[in-house]
Each structure stands twice: as C-alpha cells, then as structure tokens.
Design a protein around this motif. Structure first.
Motif, PDB file in Angstrom:
ATOM      1  N   TRP A 407      40.642  30.288  39.044  1.00  0.00           N
ATOM      2  CA  TRP A 407      40.551  30.131  40.493  1.00  0.00           C
ATOM      3  C   TRP A 407      41.661  30.860  41.257  1.00  0.00           C
ATOM      4  O   TRP A 407      41.359  31.679  42.138  1.00  0.00           O
ATOM      5  N   VAL A 411      39.884  34.435  41.919  1.00  0.00           N
ATOM      6  CA  VAL A 411      39.026  34.094  43.063  1.00  0.00           C
ATOM      7  C   VAL A 411      39.835  33.983  44.365  1.00  0.00           C
ATOM      8  O   VAL A 411      39.622  34.745  45.302  1.00  0.00           O
ATOM      9  N   TYR A 412      40.777  33.037  44.411  1.00  0.00           N
ATOM     10  CA  TYR A 412      41.462  32.730  45.664  1.00  0.00           C
ATOM     11  C   TYR A 412      42.217  33.927  46.249  1.00  0.00           C
ATOM     12  O   TYR A 412      41.981  34.322  47.405  1.00  0.00           O
ATOM     13  N   SER A 438      35.006  30.194  47.039  1.00  0.00           N
ATOM     14  CA  SER A 438      36.334  29.850  46.537  1.00  0.00           C
ATOM     15  C   SER A 438      36.430  28.369  46.197  1.00  0.00           C
ATOM     16  O   SER A 438      36.970  27.991  45.145  1.00  0.00           O
ATOM     17  N   CYS A 441      34.501  27.541  42.974  1.00  0.00           N
ATOM     18  CA  CYS A 441      35.243  27.999  41.789  1.00  0.00           C
ATOM     19  C   CYS A 441      36.459  27.116  41.524  1.00  0.00           C
ATOM     20  O   CYS A 441      36.835  26.903  40.362  1.00  0.00           O
ATOM     21  N   LEU A 442      37.077  26.595  42.584  1.00  0.00           N
ATOM     22  CA  LEU A 442      38.195  25.667  42.405  1.00  0.00           C
ATOM     23  C   LEU A 442      37.727  24.411  41.680  1.00  0.00           C
ATOM     24  O   LEU A 442      38.406  23.926  40.760  1.00  0.00           O
ATOM     25  N   SER A 445      37.260  25.167  38.035  1.00  0.00           N
ATOM     26  CA  SER A 445      38.562  25.300  37.368  1.00  0.00           C
ATOM     27  C   SER A 445      39.192  23.934  37.099  1.00  0.00           C
ATOM     28  O   SER A 445      39.752  23.704  36.023  1.00  0.00           O
TER      29      SER A 445
END
Length: 470
Positions: A407, A411-412, A438, A441-442, A445
């Motif tokens: 993440w 991603v972030y 985002s 995906c967090l 994770s």
C-alpha cells in the motif's frame, strides 16, 4: 552544460560535456531493455515460489482474480510513478534520483520521512528474506542428491546456517559494486535465471500432471474440515494475499531504475515501455507457475514449490532450478540493496565532507575502492545474515513484507505524487476514484499483514534461533 563547447569540472580535471548529462553527472546509457531486465530481476523473485501455495489457499477463482488485479494495479501505479522522475514537468523538469527524492519534490518533507521509513525498512526486510530463500535453495540442491541416492523416505534434512554464511560472503564481494549504474550485467544474468527457474517449475508441474493427473483442487482452495478450521482458512487466505502482494513489489526501486536511462527518448516514455514489458512478462510467468503448480500439487502445494520437494525427479533438473534461484537472488539482493547503500553513503558524505575515509576513493587492482563503503556494506550484509538465521520463516515473512510494501510504496505514494504533479483538482472524479483505489488497497494490505503476523507468531512459538533446517 549546454552543448559540446562547454566543459564540466570534476575531481580529475576538465572533461568534454558530451560525457555528462544535463545534471552534470556522467551520461546514463540505459534503455528500456536494460530497465526491463532490472524490473524482471526485482519482480520475479522469491515471491513466484509461493504462488502454488497461494492458489491452494485461495482456490482457482480467487487465486486467478487476485493475481490479475495485483498485476493491473501495480502496472497502473508504476506508470503514474514514471512521470514523477522529473519535477515539475515529467520531460524537462529536475531529476529525482531516488524514490524518496520524488516524494520530497512532490509531497514535502514530512511525507519524505515517512517514505524513508517505509522504503528502507522494506528493503532491509527483503534482503533478509532473500538470504533465507537462497539458503533454502542451496540446501535443496544437496537434499535432492541425497534423496536420489538414498530414496525419498531417507532423512536428508540440512542445516541452513552454513548456506547463509556462503551467501553472505558472496554478497560482501558483490556489494562493492559502487552503484546502480554498474549493475546492468548482473541484472541481465539474474533476469535470465528468473525466467529459467520459472520455466523449470512450469515444466516439472506439467510433467507431474501428465504422470499423475491433476491434484485435488477446488474453486475455493483447501476446504474447511475436521483438520482445517474456518479460522485457519481465514488466516492462510490473508497470508496468501500478502504473498501475492510481495510478488509484485518493485515500485520502491522504480525511480532508481529510471535514473539509469539515457535522456533521449524521454525517460518516462522509455520507463513506461519497460514497465509494461516487465510486469506483463512477470504476470504470464506468475499465472503459469500458480495455475500449473496448483494443478500439479492440488491442496497439498508446498510453500516453496522448488524446495518443498513435491518434485523429486529428475533430480538434476530440480538442482538446476535451485541453482538458478541462487544466482537470481544474488543479483536481486543487489538491485534492492543499492538504494539503501546509496542513501547511507550520500548522507554520510554530506555530513562529513572533510572526512577522507568517507569521501575518498582510491584505485585497487583497477577498481574504485572506498573504505567507508567497504566497512558499511560488509557490516550490513553480516547483520542481515544474522537476523535471517534467527528468523528463517519463508511464507509468513514474505507475506508480511508484501503487506507492508504494497500500500504505501506501490499505491499511496505513486497516486499522491501523480495527483500533486498533474495538479488534479480535489474532489474531482479522477481524484475520488484514485482515493477509492488507494483505500481498497490499504484494506487489503492490513488484512494481509494481520494474517502474516499471526503465522509468524505461530512459527516463532515452536522455533529455536540459529537452528534452521530444510
């Protein structure tokens, strides 16, 4: 420097500017092909070895969808990241030499510090994981020959510590390569090795299917039953998500790879081509390894499908596969360690510019040698090897690294940097769906981290440090 008539001052005197790039550094010579090799070396690592196990936990449907989604998300965010190599303009702006430099230019000092903790913490973790994986593969070579000689029921277990020490000695030597720009030959060899052992695993899976038929598989993976509780199913599913995330982790070295490219055509265009090539090739191999590995072993797929001895014969081919893993991870270790090495050395030179021990290079047998670089990199390899001896857990460690990496770094930061550089308006349609991506995906994770942490805690309870055996 503007054209061929100007000059640049370096420590050894004046040299023609055609030897230098627009930032005063020696001309970069990389192209999209060399960058693709770096990407494949970084992406197809030890993560591929656990994909059959991941399919056993997730099943045909979720396993295939998970691999495809992680591939698309990683490619999308990597393409966004390629435009952040130069700031504020992706073609003519100032170069960002590292991932952290890109974060600092686009997001400011606070996020720069957060990125440093995440990036270098993950790089340290991966080098520890590669030390463990390489030792397991080295041990597997000896075990394979032992099984061939004495039979499959013979106790051929091997202690891993000696192999970790051998790996560390080789890494101490390789670590003296000064920087990323000198790693292209190592990356090319490592990329070839990653393709080779993936192909061997695929070939052995096909042979096993041809000989014994498809193993016991299901659409949802290992079924819940008397010997496998629903809770255990949940933990393993979470851990498998982390393993897949780890398999696609490379964004945190993308800027460093892009910094090896020559400036014409523009670096972002070359890097986009390299990213698409590298991730597409990696995904094809991942899907083949996961699908065929699961088909061959079914729900009994081992955590590492080349060292878990689902394959015994032909023993020489299993040996070649593990030799390829060892050679690949020797190079991959360097690709991932160089950003950390460079950060510490650059920071040290800024802090102690008058200290000749830190700043001065001298020639040794035709090679540039630096005492600080030798001492620091040697110490790093030794410390990470000792940690690997204490915590030699493959699947759960890989899953935790993937969860921690995916993440923030994949991603972030790429999304936030792109939003900042492209000046995407807050609360616009593009901004909203990027934030949703985002956030999703967090959550993945966090779930993967919980599952992998649970697995590590379970493993630690029954493990004695420095007693790792394969």
């Amino acid at each position: 420097m503007r054209n061929g008539s100007s000059f640049s001052i370096v420590e050894t005197g004046y040299l023609p500017s055609e030897k230098f790039d627009d930032d005063g550094r020696m001309k970069r010579t990389g192209d999209w092909k060399s960058a693709s090799a770096h990407i494949i070396t970084a992406v197809i690592g030890s993560g591929v070895l656990s994909l059959a196990w991941c399919f056993a936990q997730l099943g045909w449907i979720a396993g295939s969808i998970t691999l495809a989604l992680f591939s698309v998300i990683t490619m999308f965010n990597s393409i966004l990241l390629t435009d952040c190599y130069r700031s504020p303009d992706p073609v003519t702006g100032t170069r960002n030499y590292t991932y952290m430099d890109a974060v600092k230019s686009n997001l400011g000092a606070f996020q720069y510090k957060f990125c440093g903790i995440a990036q270098y913490g993950v790089l340290i973790g991966i080098t520890i994981g590669y030390t463990t994986t390489t030792a397991i593969s080295m041990a597997a070579i000896k075990k394979s020959n032992c099984f061939h000689k004495h039979g499959h029921t013979y106790d051929c277990s091997e202690h891993n510590n000696l192999y970790m020490v051998i790996f560390a000695i080789i890494q101490i030597i390789l670590s003296q390569v000064p920087n990323f720009h000198k790693l292209s030959p190592i990356s090319v060899v490592a990329a070839i090795m990653s393709f080779s052992y993936s192909l061997i695993g695929i070939g052995l899976s096909i042979a096993k299917i041809a000989e014994n038929g498809i193993g016991q598989t299901s659409l949802t993976g290992i079924p819940v039953g008397p010997n496998f509780s629903g809770m255990e199913k949940m933990w393993r599913t979470f851990s498998a998500l982390g393993d897949v995330a780890f398999a696609y982790s490379f964004c945190f070295v993308l800027i460093e790879i892009q910094d090896t490219l020559k400036s014409s055509p523009p670096e972002n265009k070359q890097m986009k081509k390299a990213t698409i090539t590298g991730i597409t090739a990696s995904t094809v191999f991942y899907m083949l390894c996961g699908v065929l590995g699961y088909a061959a072993f079914g729900n009994d797929a081992p955590g590492n499908f080349l060292t878990g001895f689902g394959f015994y014969d032909p023993f020489w081919l299993v040996d070649i596969g593990n030799i390829c893993i060892v050679i690949h991870l020797l190079g991959a270790y360097q690709v991932l360690a160089q950003p950390l090495f460079g950060f510490v050395e650059t920071s040290s030179k800024k802090k102690w510019p008058q200290n000749k021990l830190v700043t001065q290079d001298f020639s040794l047998c035709g090679y540039d040698f630096n005492m600080f670089r030798f001492a620091w990199r040697t110490s790093y390899v030794i410390v990470t090897t000792i940690v690997a001896m204490i915590f030699p857990f493959f699947n759960d460690f890989v899953g935790l690294l993937g969860a921690c990496t995916f993440w923030p770094l994949s991603v972030y930061f790429p999304i936030e940097m792109y939003i900042s550089q492209a000046k995407i308006r807050k609360n616009s349609f593009t901004w909203i769906w990027m934030q949703i991506l985002s956030l999703a995906c967090l959550i993945v994770s966090l779930v993967a981290a919980v599952g992998s942490t649970h697995g590590l805690i379970t493993s630690v309870q029954s493990f004695k440090p420095f007693q790792s055996k394969s």
